[in-house]
Write a protein that holds these residues in place. Sequence first.
Motif, PDB file in Angstrom:
ATOM      1  N   ALA A 102       0.862  -1.199   0.000  1.00  0.00           N
ATOM      2  CA  ALA A 102       0.000   0.000   0.000  1.00  0.00           C
ATOM      3  C   ALA A 102       0.882   1.228   0.000  1.00  0.00           C
ATOM      4  CB  ALA A 102      -0.916  -0.009   1.219  1.00  0.00           C
ATOM      5  N   PRO A 103       1.388   1.636  -1.142  1.00  0.00           N
ATOM      6  CA  PRO A 103       2.279   2.803  -1.205  1.00  0.00           C
ATOM      7  C   PRO A 103       1.504   4.069  -0.852  1.00  0.00           C
ATOM      8  CG  PRO A 103       1.680   2.067  -3.402  1.00  0.00           C
ATOM      9  CD  PRO A 103       1.163   1.023  -2.462  1.00  0.00           C
ATOM     10  N   PRO A 104       2.116   4.966  -0.138  1.00  0.00           N
ATOM     11  CA  PRO A 104       1.418   6.203   0.266  1.00  0.00           C
ATOM     12  C   PRO A 104       1.154   7.096  -0.934  1.00  0.00           C
ATOM     13  CG  PRO A 104       3.740   6.313   0.835  1.00  0.00           C
ATOM     14  CD  PRO A 104       3.486   4.918   0.350  1.00  0.00           C
ATOM     15  N   ALA A 105       0.025   7.792  -0.879  1.00  0.00           N
ATOM     16  CA  ALA A 105      -0.337   8.718  -1.958  1.00  0.00           C
ATOM     17  C   ALA A 105       0.508   9.968  -1.864  1.00  0.00           C
ATOM     18  CB  ALA A 105      -1.812   9.079  -1.860  1.00  0.00           C
ATOM     19  N   ALA A 106       0.830  10.510  -3.021  1.00  0.00           N
ATOM     20  CA  ALA A 106       1.650  11.718  -3.059  1.00  0.00           C
ATOM     21  C   ALA A 106       0.835  12.895  -2.565  1.00  0.00           C
ATOM     22  CB  ALA A 106       2.148  11.963  -4.482  1.00  0.00           C
ATOM     23  N   GLN A 107       1.420  13.751  -1.774  1.00  0.00           N
ATOM     24  CA  GLN A 107       0.766  14.925  -1.244  1.00  0.00           C
ATOM     25  C   GLN A 107       0.967  16.101  -2.213  1.00  0.00           C
ATOM     26  OE1 GLN A 107      -1.126  14.968   1.461  1.00  0.00           O
ATOM     27  NE2 GLN A 107      -0.706  12.764   1.820  1.00  0.00           N
ATOM     28  N   PRO A 108      -0.065  16.929  -2.313  1.00  0.00           N
ATOM     29  CA  PRO A 108       0.077  18.095  -3.203  1.00  0.00           C
ATOM     30  C   PRO A 108       1.231  18.980  -2.764  1.00  0.00           C
ATOM     31  CG  PRO A 108      -2.211  17.775  -2.557  1.00  0.00           C
ATOM     32  CD  PRO A 108      -1.402  16.837  -1.726  1.00  0.00           C
ATOM     33  N   GLY A 109       2.019  19.384  -3.725  1.00  0.00           N
ATOM     34  CA  GLY A 109       3.119  20.280  -3.432  1.00  0.00           C
ATOM     35  C   GLY A 109       4.335  19.597  -2.873  1.00  0.00           C
ATOM     36  N   ALA A 110       4.240  18.282  -2.635  1.00  0.00           N
ATOM     37  CA  ALA A 110       5.388  17.575  -2.058  1.00  0.00           C
ATOM     38  C   ALA A 110       6.391  17.305  -3.140  1.00  0.00           C
ATOM     39  CB  ALA A 110       4.933  16.268  -1.429  1.00  0.00           C
ATOM     40  N   THR A 111       7.617  17.377  -2.769  1.00  0.00           N
ATOM     41  CA  THR A 111       8.698  17.112  -3.715  1.00  0.00           C
ATOM     42  C   THR A 111       9.352  15.801  -3.306  1.00  0.00           C
ATOM     43  OG1 THR A 111       9.081  19.466  -3.957  1.00  0.00           O
ATOM     44  CG2 THR A 111      10.836  17.986  -4.724  1.00  0.00           C
ATOM     45  N   PRO A 112       9.020  14.680  -3.987  1.00  0.00           N
ATOM     46  CA  PRO A 112       9.559  13.387  -3.569  1.00  0.00           C
ATOM     47  C   PRO A 112      11.055  13.350  -3.740  1.00  0.00           C
ATOM     48  CG  PRO A 112       8.479  13.218  -5.701  1.00  0.00           C
ATOM     49  CD  PRO A 112       8.193  14.591  -5.196  1.00  0.00           C
ATOM     50  N   ASN A 113      11.661  12.610  -2.779  1.00  0.00           N
ATOM     51  CA  ASN A 113      13.101  12.327  -2.798  1.00  0.00           C
ATOM     52  C   ASN A 113      13.961  13.584  -2.697  1.00  0.00           C
ATOM     53  OD1 ASN A 113      12.527   9.596  -3.157  1.00  0.00           O
ATOM     54  ND2 ASN A 113      12.462   9.835  -5.399  1.00  0.00           N
ATOM     55  N   ASN A 114      13.336  14.696  -2.248  1.00  0.00           N
ATOM     56  CA  ASN A 114      14.155  15.884  -2.125  1.00  0.00           C
ATOM     57  C   ASN A 114      14.659  16.099  -0.695  1.00  0.00           C
ATOM     58  OD1 ASN A 114      11.745  16.516  -0.977  1.00  0.00           O
ATOM     59  ND2 ASN A 114      11.508  18.507  -1.993  1.00  0.00           N
ATOM     60  N   THR A 115      14.185  15.239   0.226  1.00  0.00           N
ATOM     61  CA  THR A 115      14.645  15.340   1.615  1.00  0.00           C
ATOM     62  C   THR A 115      15.033  13.955   2.092  1.00  0.00           C
ATOM     63  OG1 THR A 115      12.407  15.055   2.489  1.00  0.00           O
ATOM     64  CG2 THR A 115      13.175  17.330   2.124  1.00  0.00           C
ATOM     65  N   GLN A 116      15.917  13.890   3.051  1.00  0.00           N
ATOM     66  CA  GLN A 116      16.361  12.647   3.669  1.00  0.00           C
ATOM     67  C   GLN A 116      16.029  12.697   5.150  1.00  0.00           C
ATOM     68  OE1 GLN A 116      17.579  10.021   2.184  1.00  0.00           O
ATOM     69  NE2 GLN A 116      17.564  10.975   0.142  1.00  0.00           N
ATOM     70  N   PRO A 117      15.636  11.560   5.769  1.00  0.00           N
ATOM     71  CA  PRO A 117      15.357  11.570   7.203  1.00  0.00           C
ATOM     72  C   PRO A 117      16.613  11.889   7.994  1.00  0.00           C
ATOM     73  CG  PRO A 117      15.467   9.313   6.374  1.00  0.00           C
ATOM     74  CD  PRO A 117      15.507  10.214   5.191  1.00  0.00           C
ATOM     75  N   ALA A 118      16.400  12.522   9.113  1.00  0.00           N
ATOM     76  CA  ALA A 118      17.528  12.873   9.986  1.00  0.00           C
ATOM     77  C   ALA A 118      18.211  11.604  10.462  1.00  0.00           C
ATOM     78  CB  ALA A 118      17.030  13.690  11.186  1.00  0.00           C
ATOM     79  N   GLN A 119      19.488  11.585  10.319  1.00  0.00           N
ATOM     80  CA  GLN A 119      20.275  10.424  10.720  1.00  0.00           C
ATOM     81  C   GLN A 119      20.606  10.508  12.208  1.00  0.00           C
ATOM     82  OE1 GLN A 119      21.008   7.842   8.735  1.00  0.00           O
ATOM     83  NE2 GLN A 119      19.824   8.853   7.128  1.00  0.00           N
ATOM     84  N   ASN A 120      20.479   9.389  12.878  1.00  0.00           N
ATOM     85  CA  ASN A 120      20.847   9.333  14.283  1.00  0.00           C
ATOM     86  C   ASN A 120      22.350   9.482  14.414  1.00  0.00           C
ATOM     87  OD1 ASN A 120      21.009   8.864  17.021  1.00  0.00           O
ATOM     88  ND2 ASN A 120      19.523   7.193  16.969  1.00  0.00           N
ATOM     89  N   GLN A 121      22.764  10.196  15.408  1.00  0.00           N
ATOM     90  CA  GLN A 121      24.181  10.433  15.604  1.00  0.00           C
ATOM     91  C   GLN A 121      24.895   9.238  16.241  1.00  0.00           C
ATOM     92  OE1 GLN A 121      24.669  14.070  17.784  1.00  0.00           O
ATOM     93  NE2 GLN A 121      23.523  15.305  16.314  1.00  0.00           N
ATOM     94  N   ALA A 122      24.189   8.256  16.697  1.00  0.00           N
ATOM     95  CA  ALA A 122      24.781   7.083  17.345  1.00  0.00           C
ATOM     96  C   ALA A 122      24.442   5.838  16.547  1.00  0.00           C
ATOM     97  CB  ALA A 122      24.262   6.944  18.775  1.00  0.00           C
ATOM     98  N   PRO A 123      25.259   4.780  16.679  1.00  0.00           N
ATOM     99  CA  PRO A 123      24.931   3.503  16.031  1.00  0.00           C
ATOM    100  C   PRO A 123      23.633   2.941  16.613  1.00  0.00           C
ATOM    101  CG  PRO A 123      27.217   3.555  16.782  1.00  0.00           C
ATOM    102  CD  PRO A 123      26.545   4.728  17.381  1.00  0.00           C
ATOM    103  N   PRO A 124      23.067   1.936  15.969  1.00  0.00           N
ATOM    104  CA  PRO A 124      21.866   1.301  16.541  1.00  0.00           C
ATOM    105  C   PRO A 124      22.121   0.832  17.967  1.00  0.00           C
ATOM    106  CG  PRO A 124      22.250   0.540  14.305  1.00  0.00           C
ATOM    107  CD  PRO A 124      23.438   1.366  14.673  1.00  0.00           C
ATOM    108  N   ALA A 125      21.049   0.795  18.753  1.00  0.00           N
ATOM    109  CA  ALA A 125      21.196   0.503  20.188  1.00  0.00           C
ATOM    110  C   ALA A 125      21.890  -0.829  20.435  1.00  0.00           C
ATOM    111  CB  ALA A 125      19.824   0.522  20.862  1.00  0.00           C
ATOM    112  N   ASP A 126      21.470  -1.874  19.728  1.00  0.00           N
ATOM    113  CA  ASP A 126      22.043  -3.190  19.989  1.00  0.00           C
ATOM    114  C   ASP A 126      23.514  -3.243  19.591  1.00  0.00           C
ATOM    115  OD1 ASP A 126      21.210  -2.816  17.366  1.00  0.00           O
ATOM    116  OD2 ASP A 126      21.070  -4.962  16.979  1.00  0.00           O
ATOM    117  N   VAL A 127      23.858  -2.599  18.487  1.00  0.00           N
ATOM    118  CA  VAL A 127      25.249  -2.590  18.042  1.00  0.00           C
ATOM    119  C   VAL A 127      26.125  -1.843  19.047  1.00  0.00           C
ATOM    120  CG1 VAL A 127      26.824  -1.796  16.233  1.00  0.00           C
ATOM    121  CG2 VAL A 127      24.597  -2.768  15.622  1.00  0.00           C
ATOM    122  N   LEU A 128      25.641  -0.694  19.483  1.00  0.00           N
ATOM    123  CA  LEU A 128      26.412   0.116  20.427  1.00  0.00           C
ATOM    124  C   LEU A 128      26.607  -0.617  21.757  1.00  0.00           C
ATOM    125  CD1 LEU A 128      27.817   2.747  21.103  1.00  0.00           C
ATOM    126  CD2 LEU A 128      25.584   3.714  21.732  1.00  0.00           C
TER     127      LEU A 128
END
Length: 295
Positions: free
Chosen positions: A135-161
């Motif tokens: 169920a792919p999400p519907a595109a929102q009006p005015g949205a620019t796909p693939n123009n932003t990236q999610p904020a990256q966590n500054q630490a490794p994953p919890a289990d790895v760390l």
Amino acid sequence: MKKKIFSLLLAVGFMATCVAQPAFAGTKEQLIQLQTTVQILQDNIAKMQTSFDERMGVMRDMVTQQTDSVNKMGSTIDTLSKALQQQNNDSAGKVDQVSGQVQSLHDAVDELKARLAKVSKQLDDLQGTVNNIQAPPAAQPGATPNNTQPAQNQAPPADVLYNDALRDFNAGKNDLALQEFNQYLQFYGNTDLAGNAQFYVGEIEYRAADYQSAIKDYNKVLDQFPGGNKNAAAQLKKGFAFLELGQRDAGVQELRSLLNRYPKSPEAIQARDRLNRLGAAGTASRPGRPSPRHP
């Protein structure tokens, strides 16, 4: 043997008597033959006596050997008794060794939990991916796909760390492990393993003989993570830290409190043994009474 000798002596006496009686005297050859027979009998008697003496000597040797064996058994029993006494004297060291092994098992369980959490997270991510495909999400009006990236966590994953920090701790890389555990507490302070990470921070300070700082971190385990699986260990090491600082009363009180709060834990065995060595294995404080929080 004695009966045979006695019979031969009777035969010799009888033959000697026959030779002495004139009525039975024979020729010179017969007399010589009788004397020869007597000599043979005497030689046989001597041989029998020698054999008897030899057998008696063998029996004496056997008795001597048995006596030596009994003496050796007595020495062995004394040695075993001393060994048992030494074993009792070394019981404290063995208790510490067993406790160390139990601690290693706790660490292994913690690592296993972290791995299971990682697998569970991977399954959740996979499920989320499948749901997005279906169920792919519907595109929102005015949205620019693939123009932003999610904020990256500054630490490794919890289990790895956490696993990296625990591995470095077990390898004796205290500075690196301390940095990793503190980073885990900074980014994942609300997870199930946060209390464990705080405990290991105290352990690293204990290793460095910074007992005051270790006590503070053990208190954080007890206060901020109640019900955690490192609470008994934290209270035990807190008591040990007080003893290392020469604060005997505070250390004894902490160990007695541990016996009341966690009487069936492996740490209770260590606490009881330490109290026995201190000569303070008396009545502990009332169950449920909170132990004092020292700086």
